[in-house]
Design a protein around this motif. Structure first.
Motif, PDB file in Angstrom:
ATOM      1  N   MET A  90       3.597  21.610  -7.070  1.00  0.00           N
ATOM      2  CA  MET A  90       2.912  21.046  -6.136  1.00  0.00           C
ATOM      3  C   MET A  90       1.523  22.134  -5.739  1.00  0.00           C
ATOM      4  N   TRP A 135       1.375  14.015  -2.294  1.00  0.00           N
ATOM      5  CA  TRP A 135       3.006  14.817  -2.382  1.00  0.00           C
ATOM      6  C   TRP A 135       3.807  14.439  -2.759  1.00  0.00           C
ATOM      7  N   ARG A 180      -3.130  21.354  -6.499  1.00  0.00           N
ATOM      8  CA  ARG A 180      -3.393  19.903  -5.305  1.00  0.00           C
ATOM      9  C   ARG A 180      -4.554  18.638  -5.718  1.00  0.00           C
ATOM     10  N   THR A 197      -2.530  19.029  -0.651  1.00  0.00           N
ATOM     11  CA  THR A 197      -1.245  19.563  -0.028  1.00  0.00           C
ATOM     12  C   THR A 197      -2.462  20.722   0.175  1.00  0.00           C
ATOM     13  N   THR A 207      -1.991  16.376  -5.615  1.00  0.00           N
ATOM     14  CA  THR A 207      -0.554  16.813  -4.498  1.00  0.00           C
ATOM     15  C   THR A 207      -1.454  16.556  -3.106  1.00  0.00           C
ATOM     16  N   GLU A 219       0.022  26.082   2.304  1.00  0.00           N
ATOM     17  CA  GLU A 219       1.279  25.610   1.920  1.00  0.00           C
ATOM     18  C   GLU A 219       1.696  25.348  -0.107  1.00  0.00           C
ATOM     19  N   THR A 220       0.687  25.724  -0.792  1.00  0.00           N
ATOM     20  CA  THR A 220       1.387  25.781  -1.768  1.00  0.00           C
ATOM     21  C   THR A 220       1.461  27.263  -2.108  1.00  0.00           C
ATOM     22  N   ARG A 271       8.041  22.642   3.650  1.00  0.00           N
ATOM     23  CA  ARG A 271       6.230  21.600   4.289  1.00  0.00           C
ATOM     24  C   ARG A 271       6.499  21.663   5.607  1.00  0.00           C
TER      25      ARG A 271
END
Length: 442
Positions: free
Chosen positions: A254, A166, A257, A262, A260, A266-267, A208
């Motif tokens: 973002m 990320w 994934r 993540t 990133t 979170e996304t 985040r």
């Protein structure tokens, strides 16, 4: 973690979307021939151009797997409006928004990036539209979007070279935003663009940091509420537009994934932040386009409250029905869900004036946020339906509101017609679902 494979690009997409776009274009042509780039023809022009770019972008992104190029194509529609439709800029931008809503409903299951691209495109359209009211540079939103898409492309290239995580996307995104703000500052602008970039950076960093817990991360939505509150009054609302566009672009990048790295929750937090900011941006543009008349359009008003409750409950019911077949949901379900999500706010506006449109927008946003906060799987089904009403009320609200100024008998007739149409739809659906259930049993 790699993203799951998207469903195949549906065969009906090309003829159907172009057919609808051509119909809308025909309906928006003026009674006397005028240049296409003049008010009266710009709305249909925007629908046609954006539909073509959306179809091409969805195909490139979902089948050829050039996600950043797929995002670039539909987001270039507002740029074409600025270049070729300057005299009818707002109608052209409304047309781009209509095409975005159409594609979102019909192809949302075929391209996994479509939600992020749709929110970014709407944010760019409405940022450009709001610039005409705030008297700020029209091209700032385009430059900001260019920085975001450029960061998306570079992050994709870095991922192919094995550099994932990320941090790469984070630095590229906000570095591009900051360079854009500094460039405008050096050109003589005294607008607080750099401060807005720093505010969005702080909000994204806090989001985040608070997203580490899968359950409590949902309530980190308050971070985006704080960003909304801090930016709303800046530059007559244009500060909100700038933050909304950056938030949408951040969520888009973002969400990938595969590079990133993540987590899913979170996304999702980034996506709901983009939804919140973009919806309020559209509502800000609505209040400037249609100054709300006395009595005020707030929840103290009965008509506003009724529309709020109908949207809050009705969109949940509609999304539940639409999602029952999951990814295999047939075309007619998508069309019917999109129709009622579009027709209901326009009909309520015709009955109760612009106050109902304001209530519907608030209720639609509330339905989507509630689904997210309580972990309901319907969130991604409600989101496009919640945006359709606002997308259509912006260009067509004035037409619908003229009915509200007519006699009480006329408005009652509209209400009765809406109720009858809804009842017939419900009866047909019950019969159709019963037949399908009997076939499945056999």
């Amino acid at each position: 973690m790699a993203r799951s494979r998207a469903p195949m690009f549906p065969a009906f997409a090309l003829p159907l979307v172009w057919l609808v776009a051509l119909v809308v274009f025909g309906l928006t042509l003026p009674s006397e021939p005028t240049p296409y780039f003049q008010p009266g023809g710009a709305l249909g022009w925007g629908v046609l151009v954006a539909s073509g770019l959306w179809l091409t972008g969805a195909f490139v992104g979902s089948r050829l797997h050039f996600e950043w190029l797929g995002a670039l194509l539909p987001m270039s529609a507002p740029v074409l409006a600025l270049v070729f439709a300057r005299e009818g800029l707002l109608p052209a931008l409304w047309g781009v928004g209509i095409a975005t809503g159409l594609m979102w409903v019909l192809l949302g299951r075929a391209w996994q990036s479509l939600e992020g691209v749709a929110l970014s495109t709407l944010a760019l359209c409405w940022t450009t539209g709001l610039a005409t009211f705030a008297r700020v540079p029209l091209w700032f939103g385009v430059c900001l979007a260019g920085a975001g898409v450029g960061a998306f492309g570079i992050a994709t290239l870095l991922a192919r070279a094995g550099r994932t995580g990320w941090r790469y996307s984070y630095v590229l995104l906000f570095g591009g935003f900051a360079l854009t703000a500094v460039g405008y500052r050096l050109s003589g602008s005294d607008a607080p663009y750099l401060q807005l970039v720093l505010m969005t950076l702080l909000a994204a960093t806090l989001a985040r940091g608070l997203s580490g817990h899968a359950l409590w991360s949902r309530y980190a939505l308050l971070v985006w509420v704080g960003l909304l509150s801090a930016s709303f009054a800046t530059m007559r609302g244009f500060g909100l537009a700038v933050c909304a566009l950056m938030t949408a672009l951040h969520a888009l990048v973002m969400s990938h994934r595969e590079f990133t790295r993540t987590a899913v929750h979170e996304t999702a937090l980034y996506g709901v932040g983009a939804l919140l900011m973009t919806t309020v941006l559209g509502f800000r543009l609505f209040t400037l386009s249609y100054p709300l008349r006395a009595p005020r359009a707030d929840l103290y008003g009965y008509f506003t409250l009724v529309a709020f409750l109908i949207a809050l409950v009705g969109l949940g019911v509609l999304a539940l029905w639409w999602s029952q077949r999951g990814e295999r949901s047939p075309l007619w379900r998508s069309l019917l869900a999109g129709f009622w999500a579009s027709a209901a706010p326009l009909a309520l506006t015709a009955i109760f004036s612009e106050r109902a449109a304001a209530g519907w927008t608030a209720g639609a946003l509330g339905a989507a946020l509630s689904a997210y906060l309580y972990g309901n799987r319907l969130f991604h089904w409600i989101v496009p339906l919640s945006m359709l009403g606002l997308i259509l009320v912006l260009p067509l609200g004035s037409l619908a509101a003229t009915v509200a100024d007519m006699s009480r008998a006329t408005r009652v007739g509209v209400a009765v017609g809406l109720s009858v149409a809804l009842a017939i739809t419900a009866i047909v659906l019950v019969v159709a679902e019963r037949d399908v259930g009997m076939q499945d049993e056999h």
